[in-house]
Scaffold this active site. Structure first.
Site, PDB file in Angstrom:
ATOM      1  N   LYS A   1       5.650  -5.478  -7.894  1.00 14.67           N
ATOM      2  CA  LYS A   1       5.073  -4.131  -8.036  1.00 14.67           C
ATOM      3  C   LYS A   1       5.625  -3.391  -9.269  1.00 14.67           C
ATOM      4  CE  LYS A   1       3.854  -3.629  -3.167  1.00 14.67           C
ATOM      5  NZ  LYS A   1       3.805  -2.711  -2.013  1.00 14.67           N
TER       6      LYS A   1
ATOM      7  N   GLU B   1      -6.993 -12.658  -1.333  1.00 15.99           N
ATOM      8  CA  GLU B   1      -6.149 -11.999  -2.343  1.00 15.99           C
ATOM      9  C   GLU B   1      -5.963 -12.872  -3.581  1.00 15.99           C
ATOM     10  OE1 GLU B   1      -2.593 -10.674  -0.363  1.00 15.99           O
ATOM     11  OE2 GLU B   1      -3.658  -9.103   0.725  1.00 15.99           O
TER      12      GLU B   1
ATOM     13  N   PHE C   1      -1.085   7.121   3.811  1.00 13.12           N
ATOM     14  CA  PHE C   1      -0.343   6.757   2.604  1.00 13.12           C
ATOM     15  C   PHE C   1      -1.218   6.096   1.542  1.00 13.12           C
ATOM     16  CE2 PHE C   1       0.223   3.270   5.691  1.00 13.12           C
ATOM     17  CZ  PHE C   1      -0.239   2.180   4.968  1.00 13.12           C
TER      18      PHE C   1
ATOM     19  N   HIS D   1       4.557  -7.340  -2.943  1.00 15.59           N
ATOM     20  CA  HIS D   1       3.533  -7.522  -1.902  1.00 15.59           C
ATOM     21  C   HIS D   1       3.343  -9.019  -1.704  1.00 15.59           C
ATOM     22  CE1 HIS D   1      -0.267  -7.373   0.299  1.00 15.59           C
ATOM     23  NE2 HIS D   1      -0.650  -8.360  -0.493  1.00 15.59           N
TER      24      HIS D   1
ATOM     25  N   ASN E   1       8.298  -0.734  -2.530  1.00 16.08           N
ATOM     26  CA  ASN E   1       9.034  -1.785  -1.802  1.00 16.08           C
ATOM     27  C   ASN E   1       9.059  -3.127  -2.551  1.00 16.08           C
ATOM     28  OD1 ASN E   1       6.383  -2.444  -1.393  1.00 16.08           O
ATOM     29  ND2 ASN E   1       6.544  -2.749   0.821  1.00 16.08           N
TER      30      ASN E   1
ATOM     31  N   ARG F   1      13.132  -7.251  -0.788  1.00 17.00           N
ATOM     32  CA  ARG F   1      12.961  -5.806  -0.550  1.00 17.00           C
ATOM     33  C   ARG F   1      14.291  -5.121  -0.273  1.00 17.00           C
ATOM     34  NH1 ARG F   1       7.391  -6.697   2.772  1.00 17.00           N
ATOM     35  NH2 ARG F   1       5.923  -6.131   1.117  1.00 17.00           N
TER      36      ARG F   1
ATOM     37  N   ARG G   1       6.891 -14.267   3.054  1.00 18.61           N
ATOM     38  CA  ARG G   1       7.200 -13.057   3.827  1.00 18.61           C
ATOM     39  C   ARG G   1       8.682 -12.999   4.215  1.00 18.61           C
ATOM     40  NH1 ARG G   1       3.214 -10.145   5.692  1.00 18.61           N
ATOM     41  NH2 ARG G   1       4.011  -9.780   7.794  1.00 18.61           N
TER      42      ARG G   1
ATOM     43  N   TYR H   1      -6.426  -2.848  -1.616  1.00 15.06           N
ATOM     44  CA  TYR H   1      -5.814  -2.316  -0.386  1.00 15.06           C
ATOM     45  C   TYR H   1      -6.858  -1.642   0.503  1.00 15.06           C
ATOM     46  CZ  TYR H   1      -0.992  -3.180  -1.981  1.00 15.06           C
ATOM     47  OH  TYR H   1       0.197  -3.763  -2.361  1.00 15.06           O
TER      48      TYR H   1
ATOM     49  N   THR I   1       8.701  -4.767   5.434  1.00 11.21           N
ATOM     50  CA  THR I   1       7.959  -3.838   4.562  1.00 11.21           C
ATOM     51  C   THR I   1       8.840  -2.666   4.117  1.00 11.21           C
ATOM     52  OG1 THR I   1       5.920  -4.420   5.713  1.00 11.21           O
ATOM     53  CG2 THR I   1       5.888  -2.395   4.408  1.00 11.21           C
TER      54      THR I   1
HETATM   55  P1  CMP Z   1       2.372  -4.065   0.934  1.00 10.41           P
HETATM   56  O1  CMP Z   1       2.947  -5.333   1.441  1.00 10.41           O
HETATM   57  O2  CMP Z   1       1.971  -3.996  -0.485  1.00 10.41           O
HETATM   58  O3  CMP Z   1       1.086  -3.709   1.829  1.00 10.41           O
HETATM   59  C1  CMP Z   1       0.642  -2.385   2.009  1.00 10.41           C
HETATM   60  C2  CMP Z   1       1.586  -1.390   1.464  1.00 10.41           C
HETATM   61  O4  CMP Z   1       1.427  -0.071   1.948  1.00 10.41           O
HETATM   62  C3  CMP Z   1       2.991  -1.763   1.891  1.00 10.41           C
HETATM   63  O5  CMP Z   1       3.418  -2.917   1.209  1.00 10.41           O
HETATM   64  C4  CMP Z   1       3.750  -0.499   1.558  1.00 10.41           C
HETATM   65  O6  CMP Z   1       4.156  -0.442   0.210  1.00 10.41           O
HETATM   66  C5  CMP Z   1       2.693   0.562   1.808  1.00 10.41           C
HETATM   67  N1  CMP Z   1       3.009   1.283   3.034  1.00 10.41           N
HETATM   68  C6  CMP Z   1       2.973   0.812   4.280  1.00 10.41           C
HETATM   69  N2  CMP Z   1       3.328   1.780   5.156  1.00 10.41           N
HETATM   70  C7  CMP Z   1       3.585   2.878   4.410  1.00 10.41           C
HETATM   71  C8  CMP Z   1       3.996   4.189   4.716  1.00 10.41           C
HETATM   72  N3  CMP Z   1       4.204   4.568   5.973  1.00 10.41           N
HETATM   73  N4  CMP Z   1       4.168   5.043   3.702  1.00 10.41           N
HETATM   74  C9  CMP Z   1       3.929   4.664   2.418  1.00 10.41           C
HETATM   75  N5  CMP Z   1       3.534   3.419   2.061  1.00 10.41           N
HETATM   76  C10 CMP Z   1       3.375   2.539   3.055  1.00 10.41           C
END
Ligand code: CMP
Length: 141
Positions: free
Chosen positions: A11, A128, A59, A117, A114, A104, A87, A51, A93
């Site tokens: 990211k 994807e 969010f 992805h 984070n 992470r 993963r 997304y 996450t």
């Molecule tokens: P990712 O694996 O890229 O998939 C979806 C993304 O949404 C996740 O990582 C986070 O970066 C983001 N995400 C998920 N939950 C939240 C949250 N509660 N607030 C902000 N971002 C979020």
């Protein structure tokens, strides 16, 4: 065990912090192989489409804003159980809940920024990978 392919995104925060190499090294140390890679900057429309499943979440806009804030590094990782292994190496996450030593835990700043992805299942991995790469860009190893 099945040989799988999965999509990984480094990211914008990890790219600007110069952590691409450290992150790829963790995947390689876990036995995953890079079979395609490129850098690009997503448009808001592209990030929203990628997304799309999160479009109704509170969010969503924050996610799109962050994912378009700078270049990303996208790669296809291949290996035994690559989807689950990716993963595992990424960690939870929310970086605050990620196991020590995971990407992470080490490079994530908060649940939005984070670090990485990764696809969460075979069907999403297929979709994807196709979002970013043509079949001809996937290099057999
Ligand atoms: P990712 O694996 O890229 O998939 C979806 C993304 O949404 C996740 O990582 C986070 O970066 C983001 N995400 C998920 N939950 C939240 C949250 N509660 N607030 C902000 N971002 C979020």
């Amino acid at each position: 065990m099945a040989i799988e392919r999965t999509l990984s995104i480094v990211k914008p925060s990890s790219v600007s912090d110069n952590h691409i190499g450290a992150i790829v090294a963790k995947f390689e140390a876990a036995g995953l192989r890079v079979v395609a890679a490129k850098m690009l900057k997503l448009t808001p429309e592209q990030a929203g489409n990628f997304y799309d499943v999160h479009r109704a979440r509170p969010f969503f806009q924050e996610l799109v804003d962050f994912m378009t804030s700078g270049p990303i590094f996208v790669q296809v990782l291949e290996g035994e159980n690559a989807i689950a292994k990716n993963r595992e190496v990424m960690g939870a996450t929310d970086p605050a809940k990620a196991t020590a030593g995971t990407i992470r835990a080490e490079f994530g700043k908060n649940i939005s920024e984070n670090a990485v992805h990764g696809s969460d299942a075979p069907d999403t991995a297929h979709t994807e990978i196709g979002f970013f790469f043509a079949t001809s860009e996937l290099c057999a190893r």
